[in-house]
Structure formats: structure tokens, C-alpha cells
Design a protein around this motif. Sequence first.
Motif, short mmCIF file in Angstrom:
data_model
loop_
_atom_site.label_atom_id
_atom_site.label_comp_id
_atom_site.label_asym_id
_atom_site.label_seq_id
_atom_site.Cartn_x
_atom_site.Cartn_y
_atom_site.Cartn_z
N LEU A 76 51.92 36.53 48.94
CA LEU A 76 51.59 37.10 47.64
C LEU A 76 52.18 38.50 47.54
N ARG A 77 52.91 38.76 46.47
CA ARG A 77 53.57 40.06 46.29
C ARG A 77 52.71 40.95 45.40
N LEU A 78 51.86 41.77 46.00
CA LEU A 78 50.91 42.56 45.22
C LEU A 78 51.58 43.59 44.33
N HIS A 79 52.73 44.10 44.73
CA HIS A 79 53.38 45.12 43.91
C HIS A 79 53.93 44.55 42.62
N ASP A 80 53.94 43.23 42.48
CA ASP A 80 54.33 42.60 41.22
C ASP A 80 53.13 42.32 40.32
N LEU A 81 51.92 42.62 40.79
CA LEU A 81 50.71 42.29 40.06
C LEU A 81 50.38 43.38 39.04
N ALA A 85 44.10 49.91 34.40
CA ALA A 85 44.23 51.25 34.99
C ALA A 85 42.91 51.78 35.53
N ASP A 86 41.79 51.14 35.17
CA ASP A 86 40.47 51.59 35.62
C ASP A 86 40.23 51.08 37.04
N ALA A 87 39.82 51.96 37.95
CA ALA A 87 39.66 51.59 39.37
C ALA A 87 38.56 50.55 39.58
N VAL A 88 37.71 50.34 38.59
CA VAL A 88 36.65 49.34 38.70
C VAL A 88 36.96 48.12 37.83
N THR A 89 37.10 48.32 36.53
CA THR A 89 37.28 47.19 35.62
C THR A 89 38.70 46.64 35.62
N GLY A 90 39.65 47.39 36.20
CA GLY A 90 41.04 46.94 36.22
C GLY A 90 41.38 46.05 37.40
N ARG A 91 40.45 45.80 38.31
CA ARG A 91 40.74 45.01 39.50
C ARG A 91 41.03 43.55 39.15
N ARG A 92 41.94 42.96 39.94
CA ARG A 92 42.19 41.52 39.83
C ARG A 92 41.94 40.87 41.18
N GLN A 93 41.31 39.71 41.13
CA GLN A 93 40.96 39.02 42.37
C GLN A 93 42.18 38.32 42.95
N VAL A 94 42.44 38.58 44.22
CA VAL A 94 43.59 38.01 44.91
C VAL A 94 43.16 36.82 45.76
N LEU A 95 42.12 37.02 46.57
CA LEU A 95 41.58 35.98 47.45
C LEU A 95 40.07 36.15 47.53
N GLY A 96 39.36 35.09 47.89
CA GLY A 96 37.93 35.25 48.02
C GLY A 96 37.24 34.00 48.52
N ASN A 97 36.00 34.19 48.97
CA ASN A 97 35.10 33.09 49.30
C ASN A 97 33.67 33.61 49.09
N ILE A 102 38.76 39.85 47.90
CA ILE A 102 39.82 40.85 47.99
C ILE A 102 40.40 41.03 46.59
N THR A 103 40.29 42.25 46.07
CA THR A 103 40.83 42.56 44.75
C THR A 103 41.82 43.70 44.88
N TYR A 104 42.59 43.92 43.82
CA TYR A 104 43.66 44.94 43.87
C TYR A 104 43.75 45.60 42.52
N VAL A 105 44.01 46.90 42.53
CA VAL A 105 44.17 47.62 41.28
C VAL A 105 45.12 48.80 41.48
N VAL A 106 45.92 49.06 40.46
CA VAL A 106 46.76 50.27 40.41
C VAL A 106 46.19 51.12 39.29
N THR A 107 45.62 52.27 39.65
CA THR A 107 44.88 53.07 38.69
C THR A 107 45.80 53.98 37.89
N GLY A 108 45.24 54.51 36.82
CA GLY A 108 45.82 55.66 36.16
C GLY A 108 45.17 56.91 36.73
N THR A 109 45.04 57.95 35.89
CA THR A 109 44.43 59.19 36.36
C THR A 109 43.10 59.49 35.67
N GLU A 162 45.89 61.24 41.06
CA GLU A 162 47.20 60.67 40.76
C GLU A 162 47.04 59.15 40.75
N PRO A 163 47.96 58.41 40.14
CA PRO A 163 47.85 56.95 40.18
C PRO A 163 47.68 56.47 41.63
N SER A 164 46.76 55.56 41.83
CA SER A 164 46.39 55.13 43.18
C SER A 164 46.42 53.61 43.28
#
Length: 393
Positions: A76-81, A85-97, A102-109, A162-164
Motif C-alpha cells: 500500500l502506497r500511503l503517500h498516494d493517499l 487536513a484535520d488530524a482527527v476527522t481527516g484520518r482514513r482507515q488503512v488496515l484493521g481488525n 491503522i489510520t493515516y492522515v496528512v494534516t494542515g496547520t 507545520e503539515p504533519s
Amino acid sequence: MAYYRRVGEVPPHRHTQLRGPDGALRREELMGEEGFSSDSSLLYHRGVPSAITASEVWELSGQARTPNHPLKPRHLRLHDLETGADAVTGRRQVLGNADVRITYVVTGTEPSAYYRNATGDECVYVEAGSGTVETVFGVVAYRTGDFVVLPRATTHRWVPAEPSRLYCIESHSHVAPPKRYLSRYGQLLEHAPYCERDLHGPTQPLLVEGPAADEETVVLVKHRTSAGVVGTAMTCASHPFDVVGWDGCLYPYTLNVDDYMPITGKVHQPPPVHQVFEGWNFVICAFLPRKVDYHPLAVPVPYYHSNVDSDEVMFYVAGDYEARKGSGIGLGSISLHPGGHAHGPQPAAIEASLGVEYFDESAVMVDTFAPLELGEGGLAVEDPEYAWTWARP
């Protein structure tokens, strides 16, 4: 977390009165784990921590998961996801049980929503970026390479400088150092790859002052029902950051990978030596720059292995990962190697590693003891050719 801390104002004895300069009584809250039979902290509030004026549904999107069937390894290429921008509501689920997501997010500021995860502790790896996490315990600064550990039901928000890029391991249990590294009283032992000096928690209270202190504040709460994980938007009668002091062994903290001391050996060491934390039915490991095996005939890259009880998730975050050259994996990649399938280095990487004395690589691994399913975010960035790469010249 069994390392005692004291921050701000607390009375000389627990469960006794603490009053402010105006004589107002502080409200004591015991925040504890496992029915108050494990770690806990006592927090002293200006307001009433249970006072709410509204409770509404917070619709969680992207909750569906797809079984890994037919069984195969995944890339899975996370940098293409694309994320919010919100560190909480912007997350997307990648894998789970049922044990971990496991979720991933690229935030704004901009600061995130106020948030409380009541399903379990969160361990967030900061792939890139810096900022602070504001919590009821105080402020915790974060930077690239940090693990940010947030105990279950800690009200907090992310404030990126900064974006995280945040790799979020959301457990349905507690996250703690491996038991084999702890004394029977909870001290990190001499053979542990990190110690209490490397753990950074809040140092002073975070108090919202002025008119904002009395304003109603919405906190997004993730919690459990018989149907699974759901969300509630809970309106607090006043601002939740009203704790004048606390003490105890339960609080948020960070550990940076630069402070982790890798364990090496004469021949290749198995993954448990890289373990950083453990939860219920999963572990978290960090593979970091290190000297490698010093036996004259050592093979530095991993041998092929079948971890028959686990699914293995590797997140490649920095450096040059020797074992995966030629597979298509690069920085920002996740590999999922499921139980029931042997995996290991690309064939050409074995000979290429002979005589190598140092690996410049960084990766975060999650091993789960129940099968992982693919979230919608993981499916969106899958490399469909990865499973066949070992069969190619």
C-alpha cells in the motif's frame, strides 16, 4: 505507564479538599484503568468534568473493511493517499481488525477537533512534521520520529506547527512498554532499549482562561457499542481544559526513535528485539539505523519466515531498506504479510547484503495476532503487482 509524575496544584493528600485563590473547591477526577486496579491519575478541575449539554451522533466514515481473501501479501502506497487536513476527522482507515485500527492522515496547520478515543489507547507515529498535542494533562510537543502515546479517553486536540504525516495506531486496549523490559514494580530495566529519561510528558497544566473557559465545547468521542466503533459529538458545558493539577502514573507522553537503542547480535536478530510497545493482541516494533550482524558468515537481511500466528505490517519511513530492493516498496509504503504466507527479502537482496556492516533504514512494524482486513484507504492505494515480485528475476 508506571512512571509517577506530578504537575501543577494538588493537595497534600489524595481525596482531600483543594481550593482556588477565591475559595472555590476544585473537582477531583480519578482517571484509571482496568476498574481502578491498574495505572491511574488524579486530576483537579475548575469545573465539573461530567457536565454536558448535548450528545449527538458523530457519523464515522470509512468504517467498512474487506477481508484479505484470496490470501496474498499486499503493498500500500500511503503517500498516494488523499486525506482530510484535520488530524482527527481527516484520518482514513488503512488496515484493521477487532483489536487495532491503522489510520493515516496528512494534516494542515489548523488545530484539529477536540477528541477523545474511548475505545482504547492511541499510539501515533509522526512520520513527518512538528507541533503540539493539547490535552487535559497539559501540552505535549511532537516532532518527526515521535511515538505519541495517548491513554484511552484523554481529551485532546492536535495543533500542527507545520503539515504533519501521522500514522495512527488506534488500539482497543492499552499500549505500554513490553512486560519483559519492566521490573515487577514497573521500572524500565537495564536491558530495555529505552528508559524513563526518554519519555516526555506534560510539565505544566494547560488552562483555558477568560470567556472561552465558560463556553460550551464540542468533543468528538469515539466509543464502542455491540455494533462496533461509533462516534458521538458531546457538548461539554465548559471548556475541558480546566485542570489545575494532577498526579499519577497515567498520562500522555512521547518517545522519539532517536532515543531508542537498537539491540544487535552476532547473527540476525528476530523481530521481538525491535519491540517498542505492546497492546492486546498486537505489538509495535521499530527497525532503525544500526550496526548489523558481525559473524563472518552472517546474512544480514532477514531469513524467509512464516510468523504463523501473526499478520505483519511494515511501514517504511526513512533510509534504504536493504531487504526489499526490487519489490517496488519505497518511502511511505506499507507491506502486509499475512499469517499463512512465508515472506522475506527479495532474492537479489540476499547476496547484496553479504559483508554489509550497517543498515540505514527506518520502519515501524505492527504485528497482530488476529487477521487484518483492508480499510477503504488501504484499498485505494494498493499496488496490485506486489504479490508476484518474489517470482520475478
